[in-house]
Design an enzyme around this catalytic site. Structure first.
Site, PDB file in Angstrom:
ATOM      1  N   THR A  17      -9.972  -6.321  -5.720  1.00 32.00           N
ATOM      2  CA  THR A  17      -9.604  -5.722  -7.014  1.00 32.00           C
ATOM      3  C   THR A  17      -9.435  -6.508  -8.113  1.00 32.00           C
ATOM      4  OG1 THR A  17      -7.156  -5.832  -6.073  1.00 32.00           O
ATOM      5  CG2 THR A  17      -8.550  -3.572  -5.673  1.00 32.00           C
ATOM      6  N   ARG A  21     -10.740 -12.446  -2.234  1.00 32.88           N
ATOM      7  CA  ARG A  21      -9.878 -12.452  -1.172  1.00 32.88           C
ATOM      8  C   ARG A  21     -10.748 -12.494  -0.112  1.00 32.88           C
ATOM      9  NH1 ARG A  21      -5.189  -8.112   0.309  1.00 32.88           N
ATOM     10  NH2 ARG A  21      -4.487  -8.790  -1.789  1.00 32.88           N
ATOM     11  N   SER A 112      -1.973 -12.095  -0.445  1.00 31.81           N
ATOM     12  CA  SER A 112      -1.136 -11.136  -0.256  1.00 31.81           C
ATOM     13  C   SER A 112      -0.321 -11.153   1.420  1.00 31.81           C
ATOM     14  CB  SER A 112      -1.444  -9.947  -0.496  1.00 31.81           C
ATOM     15  OG  SER A 112      -0.343  -8.870  -0.544  1.00 31.81           O
ATOM     16  N   HIS A 113      -0.573 -10.001   2.038  1.00 33.11           N
ATOM     17  CA  HIS A 113      -0.070  -9.988   3.241  1.00 33.11           C
ATOM     18  C   HIS A 113      -0.810 -10.490   4.593  1.00 33.11           C
ATOM     19  CE1 HIS A 113      -2.175  -6.565   1.631  1.00 33.11           C
ATOM     20  NE2 HIS A 113      -2.817  -6.365   2.753  1.00 33.11           N
ATOM     21  N   LYS A 125      -5.610 -14.095  -7.437  1.00 32.23           N
ATOM     22  CA  LYS A 125      -5.361 -13.136  -8.073  1.00 32.23           C
ATOM     23  C   LYS A 125      -5.144 -13.447  -9.594  1.00 32.23           C
ATOM     24  CE  LYS A 125      -1.648 -11.223  -5.862  1.00 32.23           C
ATOM     25  NZ  LYS A 125      -0.644 -10.170  -5.433  1.00 32.23           N
ATOM     26  N   ASP A 276       6.514  -9.621   2.044  1.00 31.41           N
ATOM     27  CA  ASP A 276       5.064  -9.992   2.678  1.00 31.41           C
ATOM     28  C   ASP A 276       4.887 -11.520   1.931  1.00 31.41           C
ATOM     29  OD1 ASP A 276       4.702  -9.516  -0.035  1.00 31.41           O
ATOM     30  OD2 ASP A 276       2.381  -9.080   0.483  1.00 31.41           O
ATOM     31  N   ASP A 278       3.316 -12.970  -0.391  1.00 34.40           N
ATOM     32  CA  ASP A 278       3.430 -13.458  -2.068  1.00 34.40           C
ATOM     33  C   ASP A 278       4.553 -12.553  -2.560  1.00 34.40           C
ATOM     34  OD1 ASP A 278       2.017 -11.084  -1.518  1.00 34.40           O
ATOM     35  OD2 ASP A 278       0.978 -11.191  -3.701  1.00 34.40           O
ATOM     36  N   ASP A 280       5.552  -9.463  -2.639  1.00 34.32           N
ATOM     37  CA  ASP A 280       5.278  -8.285  -3.664  1.00 34.32           C
ATOM     38  C   ASP A 280       5.734  -6.944  -2.926  1.00 34.32           C
ATOM     39  OD1 ASP A 280       3.079  -8.227  -2.472  1.00 34.32           O
ATOM     40  OD2 ASP A 280       1.837  -8.085  -4.516  1.00 34.32           O
ATOM     41  N   ARG A 281       5.659  -6.978  -1.523  1.00 32.31           N
ATOM     42  CA  ARG A 281       5.959  -5.765  -0.383  1.00 32.31           C
ATOM     43  C   ARG A 281       7.305  -5.850   0.050  1.00 32.31           C
ATOM     44  NH1 ARG A 281       0.417  -4.263   2.614  1.00 32.31           N
ATOM     45  NH2 ARG A 281      -0.966  -3.877   0.872  1.00 32.31           N
ATOM     46  N   THR A 343      -5.030   4.045  -5.820  1.00 28.65           N
ATOM     47  CA  THR A 343      -4.427   2.994  -5.059  1.00 28.65           C
ATOM     48  C   THR A 343      -4.686   1.854  -6.144  1.00 28.65           C
ATOM     49  OG1 THR A 343      -4.329   4.093  -2.954  1.00 28.65           O
ATOM     50  CG2 THR A 343      -4.458   1.544  -3.018  1.00 28.65           C
ATOM     51  N   GLU A 362       3.804   2.624  -3.798  1.00 29.37           N
ATOM     52  CA  GLU A 362       2.808   2.823  -2.746  1.00 29.37           C
ATOM     53  C   GLU A 362       3.266   3.005  -1.676  1.00 29.37           C
ATOM     54  OE1 GLU A 362      -1.282   1.184  -4.412  1.00 29.37           O
ATOM     55  OE2 GLU A 362      -0.124  -0.473  -4.324  1.00 29.37           O
ATOM     56  N   GLU A 363       2.660   3.744  -0.616  1.00 26.76           N
ATOM     57  CA  GLU A 363       2.799   3.852   0.559  1.00 26.76           C
ATOM     58  C   GLU A 363       3.018   2.419   1.239  1.00 26.76           C
ATOM     59  OE1 GLU A 363       0.508   3.221   3.007  1.00 26.76           O
ATOM     60  OE2 GLU A 363      -0.914   2.845   1.126  1.00 26.76           O
ATOM     61  N   SER A 364       2.045   1.588   0.823  1.00 28.78           N
ATOM     62  CA  SER A 364       2.000   0.248   1.732  1.00 28.78           C
ATOM     63  C   SER A 364       2.934  -0.751   1.304  1.00 28.78           C
ATOM     64  CB  SER A 364       0.535  -0.291   1.167  1.00 28.78           C
ATOM     65  OG  SER A 364       0.406  -0.393  -0.499  1.00 28.78           O
ATOM     66  N   LYS A 375       4.521  -5.202  -8.169  1.00 25.20           N
ATOM     67  CA  LYS A 375       5.445  -4.648  -7.389  1.00 25.20           C
ATOM     68  C   LYS A 375       6.562  -5.671  -7.166  1.00 25.20           C
ATOM     69  CE  LYS A 375       1.845  -4.478  -3.648  1.00 25.20           C
ATOM     70  NZ  LYS A 375       0.897  -4.339  -3.782  1.00 25.20           N
ATOM     71  N   ARG A 494      -8.708   4.564   5.829  1.00 22.19           N
ATOM     72  CA  ARG A 494      -7.216   4.955   5.859  1.00 22.19           C
ATOM     73  C   ARG A 494      -7.102   6.511   5.988  1.00 22.19           C
ATOM     74  NH1 ARG A 494      -5.306  -0.134   5.640  1.00 22.19           N
ATOM     75  NH2 ARG A 494      -5.857  -1.664   3.765  1.00 22.19           N
TER      76      ARG A 494
HETATM   77  C1  G1P Z   1      -4.015  -2.313   0.039  1.00 18.99           C
HETATM   78  C2  G1P Z   1      -3.016  -1.148  -0.068  1.00 18.99           C
HETATM   79  C3  G1P Z   1      -2.912  -0.712  -1.556  1.00 18.99           C
HETATM   80  C4  G1P Z   1      -2.126  -2.227  -2.108  1.00 18.99           C
HETATM   81  C5  G1P Z   1      -3.233  -3.060  -1.844  1.00 18.99           C
HETATM   82  C6  G1P Z   1      -2.781  -4.629  -2.511  1.00 18.99           C
HETATM   83  O1  G1P Z   1      -5.380  -1.711  -0.355  1.00 18.99           O
HETATM   84  O2  G1P Z   1      -3.416   0.145   0.526  1.00 18.99           O
HETATM   85  O3  G1P Z   1      -1.708   0.280  -1.663  1.00 18.99           O
HETATM   86  O4  G1P Z   1      -2.446  -1.887  -3.600  1.00 18.99           O
HETATM   87  O5  G1P Z   1      -3.781  -3.159  -0.487  1.00 18.99           O
HETATM   88  O6  G1P Z   1      -1.546  -4.919  -1.883  1.00 18.99           O
HETATM   89  P1  G1P Z   1      -6.373  -1.312   0.356  1.00 18.99           P
HETATM   90  O7  G1P Z   1      -6.651  -1.884   1.555  1.00 18.99           O
HETATM   91  O8  G1P Z   1      -5.803   0.125   1.095  1.00 18.99           O
HETATM   92  O9  G1P Z   1      -7.732  -0.718  -0.688  1.00 18.99           O
HETATM   93 ZN    ZN Z   2       1.621  -9.064  -1.674  1.00 20.81          ZN
END
Ligand code: G1P
Ligand code: ZN
Length: 539
Positions: A17, A21, A112-113, A125, A276, A278, A280-281, A343, A362-364, A375, A494
């Site tokens: 995004t 990655r 990230s995670h 990023k 997580d 980095d 942010d979660r 998202t 976000e739900e994640s 976040k 998902r």
């Molecule tokens: C996933 C999460 C989304 C989050 C993103 C980056 O993205 O679902 O909420 O913003 O990681 O941390 P997705 O793999 O669903 O596109």
């Molecule tokens: Zn992260």
């Protein structure tokens, strides 16, 4: 000495995004990282005389990437690089430092995670001067550059020592190595009632924070233990490791099961949280109790008045379309706007910049506010601690009180992993064509009242994004389908499901949503198309 090194484009330098990655072995290929960094610099019109923030979550390959980026930045005429000591910066701290210093951009070296280590993932990023991840327009521009790159600029110089705080010069570029925590800690102290939280810890409140061997360990030790007085050892897995000690640093019921098990046991402390890779979660747990991230966003919003930093009121709130509608009910009650966006955190940034929203999530396992443009895991934990300190209630009591006031939104996300990408694309496009035919039909007793693709038009830049397919049922139940944009192993489908209950709060979410999962599978023909008769991961 600055040299121009010839290179050739990679076939598909896949963009996530807001950067790359990738598997580590992909990034380790000759010139792969250099190609990306130079393409980024080119795509934004060069970095001459600019100030950037640089740091990462300490994962494998960070050290090598840091040195390459520093030398390329100097060779490209950058004015100054602000770098976290030892190259460490959490994503939220990086956003704050960028904003505070009015820097032109920032790079966070993290996937990230996703797991780390030589067989794990690596990422970069890119954040713009707004403090948030760059838009898809800029990502597309960077990608275009990666397809035509023919050389990159690099300063020929020994590696830079990132362990000592202070300033040094590399050619004409200033490098300032900063304490990665100090400014962030100050910001948190401005928002939250640190005295109340200190009293909470002093009263014997039992707390653990699991940093999952990733970047937040030092932040959490400083803030929770040293500043707020939580007992030494409250922060678990506090030392960042290049492979996160083999953990998958994603704070959820599956990858932080050790914490979930602890909280289910008789030795459970009063409160547990995890962040997580980095930072942010976040995941929030009470004794024998889990707070779903969608509920967490709604509960924090409902309690904004308990937090000093939000005493003057809040603007609206926002959630991703996939996130449950719990927060919308709070917004309605507070008479504030509730935005639904695609998202990805970057979709919240224009809303924050234009004072349309204060909180978003976000739900994640992502929750945050307009104090930065990412976040923020530790912010969310402090918010919960502040509410507990203020109300004297436990995590479970706070959540149950919330359900009693607004009803409970049962919610789960089901992931179907490693699907052949073309199968996944076809599943989604065929489902989209059928959506309107579902309306008015009944499936296993659930009546579809509307169904449509989620299309968002950003109110600030007018950009339109399509992200997911939504099916609504009478009574407030809902299914959302979308394909992951962050996976590195085939496609991930998902399926997000929720059901609303006004009175009945004690059902097991898996049981509660079982029939809707079946309906979701039927509507999208998941089994016929993917061969999977159950999800690979439920969170
Ligand atoms: C996933 C999460 C989304 C989050 C993103 C980056 O993205 O679902 O909420 O913003 O990681 O941390 P997705 O793999 O669903 O596109
Ligand atoms: Zn992260």
């Amino acid at each position: 000495m600055i040299v121009s090194i010839p290179t050739t484009p990679y076939e598909n330098q896949k963009m996530g995004t807001a950067g790359i990655r990738q598997k580590v072995h992909v990034v380790e290929q000759k010139n792969y990282l250099e190609n990306f960094v130079q393409s980024l610099f080119n795509a934004i019109g060069g970095v001459k005389d600019q100030v950037f923030v640089l740091g990462g979550d300490g994962r494998y390959y960070n050290d090598i990437a840091l040195q390459k980026i520093i030398k390329m930045a100097a060779a490209n005429g950058m004015k100054k690089l602000i770098i976290g000591q030892n190259g460490m910066l959490s994503t939220p701290a990086s956003s704050h430092i960028l904003l505070k210093n009015h820097a032109d951009g920032g790079l966070v070296l993290s996937a990230s995670h996703n797991p780390g280590g030589p067989h794990g993932d690596f990422g970069i990023k890119y954040a713009t001067k707004s403090g948030g991840q760059c838009s898809s327009v800029i990502s597309a521009r960077i990608y275009e550059q990666t397809k035509m790159i023919s050389s990159y600029q690099m300063m020929q110089t020994p590696d830079i020592d990132l362990s000592k705080l202070g300033r040094q010069m590399l050619g004409n570029m200033e490098i300032e190595v900063i304490d990665p925590i100090k400014d962030y800690e100050k910001l948190m102290a401005q928002i939250f009632d640190f005295d109340a939280i200190k009293k909470l810890f002093a009263s014997g409140f039992r707390f653990v924070f699991d940093a999952m061997n990733a970047v937040t360990g030092p932040y959490a030790v400083r803030i929770f233990e040293e500043v707020l007085g939580a007992p030494k050892g409250s922060v678990l897995q506090a030392v960042p490791m290049p492979d996160f000690g083999g953990l998958h640093p994603d704070p959820n019921l599956v990858y932080a099961k050790h914490l979930v098990d602890l909280m289910a046991s008789d030795e459970a402390p009063d409160f547990a949280a995890a962040n997580d890779g980095d930072g942010d979660r976040n995941m929030i747990l009470g004794r024998k109790f889990f707070v779903s991230p969608s509920d967490s966003l709604a509960i924090l919003t409902d309690h904004y008045h308990d937090i000093p930093g939000y005493q003057n009121g809040i603007f609206g709130v926002a959630k991703s379309a996939a996130t449950s509608t719990a927060v919308c009910r709070v917004a309605q009650k507070l008479k504030i706007d509730c935005y639904e966006v695609p998202t990805g955190w970057k979709n919240f940034c224009n809303l924050m910049d234009s004072n349309r929203i204060t909180f978003c999530g976000e739900e994640s396992f992502g929750t945050g506010s307009s104090h930065i443009r990412e976040k923020d895991g530790i912010w969310a934990v402090l918010f919960w601690l502040n509410i507990i300190a203020k109300t004297g209630q436990s995590v479970e009591q706070i959540t149950r009180e919330f359900w009693a006031k607004y009803g409970r939104t049962y919610y789960l996300r089901f992931d179907f992993d490693a699907i052949d990408p073309s199968t996944a694309d076809l599943l989604m496009s065929d489902l989209e064509k059928k959506l309107s035919s579902f309306v008015g039909q009944s499936y296993e007793g659930y009546n579809v009242c509307s169904a449509y693709p989620f299309i968002y038009k950003d109110p600030v830049d007018g950009l339109q994004t399509k992200n997911g397919l939504l099916v609504y049922f009478d009574g407030g139940a809902r299914i959302c389908y979308r394909l992951s944009g962050t996976g590195t192993n085939g496609a991930t489908l998902r399926v997000y499901i929720e059901a609303y209950e006004k009175e009945n709060f004690d059902e097991d979410p898996v049981q509660k949503l079982k029939t809707l999962l079946l309906v979701a599978s039927q509507l999208a023909q998941i089994k016929e198309r993917t061969g999977k008769d159950k999800p690979d991961l439920t969170t």
